[in-house]
Design a protein around this motif. Structure first.
Motif, short mmCIF file in Angstrom:
data_model
loop_
_atom_site.label_atom_id
_atom_site.label_comp_id
_atom_site.label_asym_id
_atom_site.label_seq_id
_atom_site.Cartn_x
_atom_site.Cartn_y
_atom_site.Cartn_z
N LYS A 55 12.65 61.59 124.06
CA LYS A 55 11.67 60.52 124.44
C LYS A 55 11.88 59.39 123.69
CE LYS A 55 8.41 62.24 121.05
NZ LYS A 55 7.08 62.91 120.77
N ASP A 85 6.20 48.69 132.43
CA ASP A 85 7.28 48.92 133.39
C ASP A 85 8.63 48.76 132.71
OD1 ASP A 85 5.36 49.73 135.07
OD2 ASP A 85 5.45 47.77 136.51
N LYS A 88 9.49 51.60 130.71
CA LYS A 88 10.00 52.71 131.53
C LYS A 88 11.47 52.68 131.88
CE LYS A 88 5.49 53.84 133.52
NZ LYS A 88 4.44 53.01 134.58
N ALA A 89 11.59 51.36 132.61
CA ALA A 89 13.14 50.95 132.72
C ALA A 89 13.97 51.49 131.59
CB ALA A 89 13.25 49.75 133.23
N ASP A 92 14.34 55.22 131.05
CA ASP A 92 15.15 55.69 132.28
C ASP A 92 16.71 55.41 132.01
OD1 ASP A 92 12.88 56.68 133.61
OD2 ASP A 92 12.79 54.89 135.22
N GLU A 93 16.86 54.25 131.86
CA GLU A 93 18.53 54.16 131.29
C GLU A 93 19.01 55.01 130.26
OE1 GLU A 93 20.48 52.02 132.85
OE2 GLU A 93 22.28 52.70 131.26
N GLY A 95 17.66 58.06 129.80
CA GLY A 95 17.66 59.32 130.60
C GLY A 95 16.30 60.23 129.54
N GLU A 97 12.03 60.60 128.37
CA GLU A 97 10.56 60.22 128.61
C GLU A 97 10.05 59.27 128.05
OE1 GLU A 97 8.35 62.41 130.89
OE2 GLU A 97 10.11 63.06 131.42
#
Ligand code: ARG
Length: 280
Positions: A55, A85, A88-89, A92-93, A95, A97
């Motif tokens: 995370k 947002d 979050k990006a 995500d990058e 990988g 949470e």
């Protein structure tokens, strides 16, 4: 009136791209500086630590619509906004949470420095003072500080604030701007919500926050609050990181670059700053 604000906002955000290019140099210098200062092993640790934990922990102060704020989504209180947002990006990058830690704005940089959080995203303006202790990513937004007052206060510009009380969130650039206003008194608040509450109750004559935030609070209280005067500064917003976390800085900058290049950034600006209608 609303239209004027919308147009102004678009102009402000159009400037992001210009400034974004102009500041590349500075951002590069910043990261190369970081590289020289940092230890090789420490660099890897942040990204590795995050991946191991599964995370990314982001510190924010969710009192700042449309950057970050509480909203009830499907009956559940959630923290949402442009910055979320973006967070979050980044998660995500990597990988992993995303975990958002909500705290007073003044606690975010200390939390980054003590690794209580991995990064800070809270509409942070890039300042020389902050650069002494933390690194900034490349800029992801542009915007200035704005005076918001209650209707009927008689305040029409910053000159009218002489002898009046300005509410500020502690450790913000709004506080810095308020200090520059001659003859004005300052009242410090931990949160912008608390400052706005005092303004709505006419206990103070003004609050200084980012333009888009002033606009969001005014839109929420159209009969009571209004924006007055010129923007007080015009500065880039960026993600806050520990100086050692150079590898993580590269990841964050890559995400910002990708968002801008793919048109996603523009979509997010539209979603949170142009189309966003507060509803509290
Ligand atoms: N842009 C201003 C600063 O960097 C204010 C940021 C306040 N952010 C918040 N989430 N309350 O000082």
């Amino acid at each position: 009136m609303k239209k004027i604000f919308a147009i102004l906002l678009i102009l402000v955000f159009a400037a992001v791209f210009a400034v974004g290019c102009g500041q590349k140099q500075t951002a590069n210098q910043q990261s190369s500086q970081g590289t020289t200062n940092a230890q090789g092993s420490a660099q890897e640790d942040a990204v590795e630590r995050i991946k191991k934990a599964g995370k990314l922990v982001v510190g924010t102060s969710a009192d700042y619509p449309p950057f970050e704020f509480h909203q009830v989504v499907n009956g559940k209180d959630e923290i949402v906004g442009f910055d979320i947002d973006l967070a979050k990006a980044i998660a995500d990058e990597l990988g992993v949470e995303l975990e958002i830690k909500d705290m007073d704005f003044k606690s975010i940089i200390p939390a980054v420095l003590t690794k209580t959080v991995d990064i800070g995203i809270a509409g942070f303006t890039i300042t020389e003072e902050r650069k002494k202790s933390v690194n900034f990513s490349d800029p992801y937004l542009e915007g200035g500080q704005q005076i918001i007052t209650y209707k009927g206060s008689g305040v029409k510009s910053k000159e009218d604030l002489k002898g009046k009380t300005i509410g500020v969130q502690i450790s913000t650039t709004g506080e810095e701007e308020a200090k520059k206003i001659e003859g004005a008194k300052l009242k410090q608040f931990d949160t912008v919500d608390a400052a706005m509450m005092d303004l709505l109750n006419k206990r103070i004559e003004a609050v200084i926050v980012d333009f888009a935030v002033a606009q969001a609070y005014a839109a929420n209280n159209p009969d009571k609050l209004e924006l007055v005067g010129e923007m007080l500064d015009d500065a880039a917003k960026a993600v806050v990181l520990r100086k050692e976390d150079v590898k993580l800085l590269e990841v964050v900058n890559k995400v910002i670059k990708q968002l801008k290049g793919s048109g996603e950034h523009e979509k997010l600006v539209k979603k949170w700053f142009i189309d966003y209608k507060p509803s509290n």
